[in-house]
Design an enzyme around this catalytic site. Structure first.
Site, PDB file in Angstrom:
ATOM      1  N   LYS A   3       0.854  -1.186   0.000  1.00  0.00           N
ATOM      2  CA  LYS A   3       0.000   0.000   0.000  1.00  0.00           C
ATOM      3  C   LYS A   3       0.893   1.240   0.000  1.00  0.00           C
ATOM      4  O   LYS A   3       1.953   1.261   0.625  1.00  0.00           O
ATOM      5  CB  LYS A   3      -0.900  -0.033   1.234  1.00  0.00           C
ATOM      6  CG  LYS A   3      -1.968   1.053   1.282  1.00  0.00           C
ATOM      7  CD  LYS A   3      -2.863   0.829   2.495  1.00  0.00           C
ATOM      8  CE  LYS A   3      -3.982   1.845   2.583  1.00  0.00           C
ATOM      9  NZ  LYS A   3      -4.884   1.566   3.738  1.00  0.00           N
ATOM     10  N   SER A  25      -9.448   1.769   2.454  1.00  0.00           N
ATOM     11  CA  SER A  25      -8.571   2.618   1.657  1.00  0.00           C
ATOM     12  C   SER A  25      -7.505   1.840   0.874  1.00  0.00           C
ATOM     13  O   SER A  25      -6.817   2.403   0.038  1.00  0.00           O
ATOM     14  CB  SER A  25      -7.878   3.648   2.558  1.00  0.00           C
ATOM     15  OG  SER A  25      -7.052   3.000   3.527  1.00  0.00           O
ATOM     16  N   SER A  37     -10.133  -0.879   6.240  1.00  0.00           N
ATOM     17  CA  SER A  37      -9.451  -0.636   4.971  1.00  0.00           C
ATOM     18  C   SER A  37      -8.781  -1.840   4.344  1.00  0.00           C
ATOM     19  O   SER A  37      -8.338  -1.763   3.202  1.00  0.00           O
ATOM     20  CB  SER A  37      -8.417   0.479   5.145  1.00  0.00           C
ATOM     21  OG  SER A  37      -9.059   1.714   5.375  1.00  0.00           O
TER      22      SER A  37
END
Length: 459
Positions: free
Chosen positions: A84, A160, A184
């Site tokens: 990420k 996210s 997320s």
């Protein structure tokens, strides 16, 4: 070794990758070249924000040499991973999905979790997209583009950890590491039909991960199977081999809440959950349906005092959202962070005190081996176009998307989302199993036991 023998098919789990490498069917250098080529050729440029080809090739050569010498580092040696876009990679700025950080000082060292997994032989392919500053469960990003859910109909990826979910679901990488503050990891896992595991606090090292909420931030992994999760979890804790084993389904004791988590759920979400639950019960699991008052109290506390994540995000980004930089941020992120500007310190203290009490109370409730089960998200992935066009719809949808998963973050639960079917349009749904703080081993052993039953025909 010939190219024909070295072909690595897409959509292989980490375990399948490992088996191919160990058997000599594929060489690590060939497999990583194919991975990099697949990423470069992908028709969705919004999935990866950058690749690290030289780093990946060097790691692949080292894995290949170990493979040929018969001294593999273990199951994950030579297996590719994506990060990420908030994990430090040495020599690169950490952009956290924001253009504001594109010219930030390069990281002096890798994030601790990067170091741990590379020590187990994993090969870093690059960084994947995310919601700006990790502040949404939807996954839109106006700066780097929005990764498109691979199940069609231009649906959102979930956030996210948006790029993580899509990269794994499309078979570009078998493993992607994300963060989970309000859902997320588990939300993009559910929306993309893959497995997503969120640790309880302190299980994996947080150093070098760009923060959102120091209280609620946890790390996690998105991959294709629970066994993959178990292997990554072991490596993330510095273990050579996992220290847990599959149990018996007859030992599973599940609490299904009768409050909050089924409110406004889509029919397919409920049907798929109930079908999986029936399969578990028929296999011998003990199911108890009852209200958990703590869940209602969490939502009431968020309404009364404002969410913890909003207050802590505002403290972190106040200068940005109150200054000229706000015009260069995602308007939805900036406006949501600004909502906490009027939150008094007394409200923050009150909700933190209530959290300590509720964490202790629910941990005691789950101490006897209970797990909690309910749908990961109340709905399937919604339309990208509709949410980009209507900010009010975005706010309402984001709140509904986060509702079920944020409960676990508030209570410091560990959680794992397992695919359990799809709706009439083929959009996936997820089955969320959660355990109390520090009960990750129990949760993962149960998930190993239950995965095939939960997946059913969808497996």
């Amino acid at each position: 070794m010939g190219r024909e023998l070295s072909y690595m098919p897409a959509h292989r789990s980490a375990v399948q990758w490992a088996a191919q490498l160990a058997a000599g069917v594929v060489d690590a250098t060939d497999a990583i070249e194919q991975t990099l080529a697949a990423v470069d050729a992908c028709d969705d440029p919004a999935i990866f924000t950058l690749t690290t080809p030289e780093r990946a090739r060097a790691a692949a050569r080292a894995a290949s040499a170990r493979q040929q010498d018969g001294c593999s580092l273990g199951w994950l040696d030579g297996v590719p991973a994506a990060w990420k876009d908030l994990f430090d990679l040495s020599g690169l700025p950490t952009t956290a999905g924001s253009r504001l950080l594109a010219d930030a000082q390069p990281a002096a060292a890798d994030a601790a979790i990067v170091t741990r997994l590379e020590a187990a032989g994993m090969v870093s392919i690059g960084r994947v997209n995310m919601t700006e500053f990790a502040f949404s469960g939807i996954g839109l990003n106006p700066h780097y583009g929005t990764p498109v859910n691979p199940h069609g109909h231009r649906r959102v990826p979930g956030g996210s950890s948006s790029g993580s979910g899509v990269a794994v679901a499309r078979g570009l990488v078998p493993v992607s590491i994300g963060t989970d503050t309000s859902g997320s990891v588990r939300i993009p896992a559910a929306f993309n039909g893959i497995v997503g595991y969120k640790t309880s606090g302190g299980r994996w090292p947080m150093q070098g991960a760009y923060p959102l909420s120091h209280t609620l931030d946890t790390l996690g992994v998105l991959c294709l199977s629970v066994l993959d999760v178990v292997l990554v979890d072991a490596a993330a804790r510095g273990l050579a081999v996992p220290d847990l084993r599959r149990g018996s389904v007859r030992d599973l004791r599940l609490i299904v809440p009768t409050n909050v988590v089924f409110d406004e759920c889509e029919p397919a979400v409920i049907q798929n959950f109930e079908t999986a639950l029936t399969r578990l019960e028929n296999a011998g699991a003990y199911i108890e349906r009852r209200a958990l008052p703590a869940l209602d109290e969490i939502l009431a506390l968020n309404t009364q005092h404002g969410p913890i994540v909003n207050a802590e995000a505002y403290a972190l980004h106040r200068d940005r959202v109150e200054g000229d930089a706000a015009a260069r941020m995602d308007r939805r992120v900036a406006s949501r962070i600004r909502l906490a500007a009027a939150t008094p310190l007394t409200a923050y203290i009150a909700i933190m005190e209530a959290r300590r009490r509720l964490v202790a109370e629910t941990a005691a409730m789950l101490a006897e081996g209970w797990l909690v089960a309910y749908p990961t998200v109340a709905h399937v992935a919604p339309s990208i176009d509709a949410l980009e066009a209507d900010d009010d719809l975005f706010v309402r949808t984001n709140m509904k998307t986060l509702r079920n998963t944020l409960l676990g973050n508030f209570l410091d639960w560990c959680g794992i989302s397992i695919p359990n079917g799809s709706d009439a349009q083929g959009m996936p749904t997820g089955f969320l199993l959660s355990g109390g703080p520090g009960r990750d081993d129990h949760l993962l052993a149960a998930a190993l036991t239950a995965e095939g039953i939960i997946r059913g025909a969808a497996g």
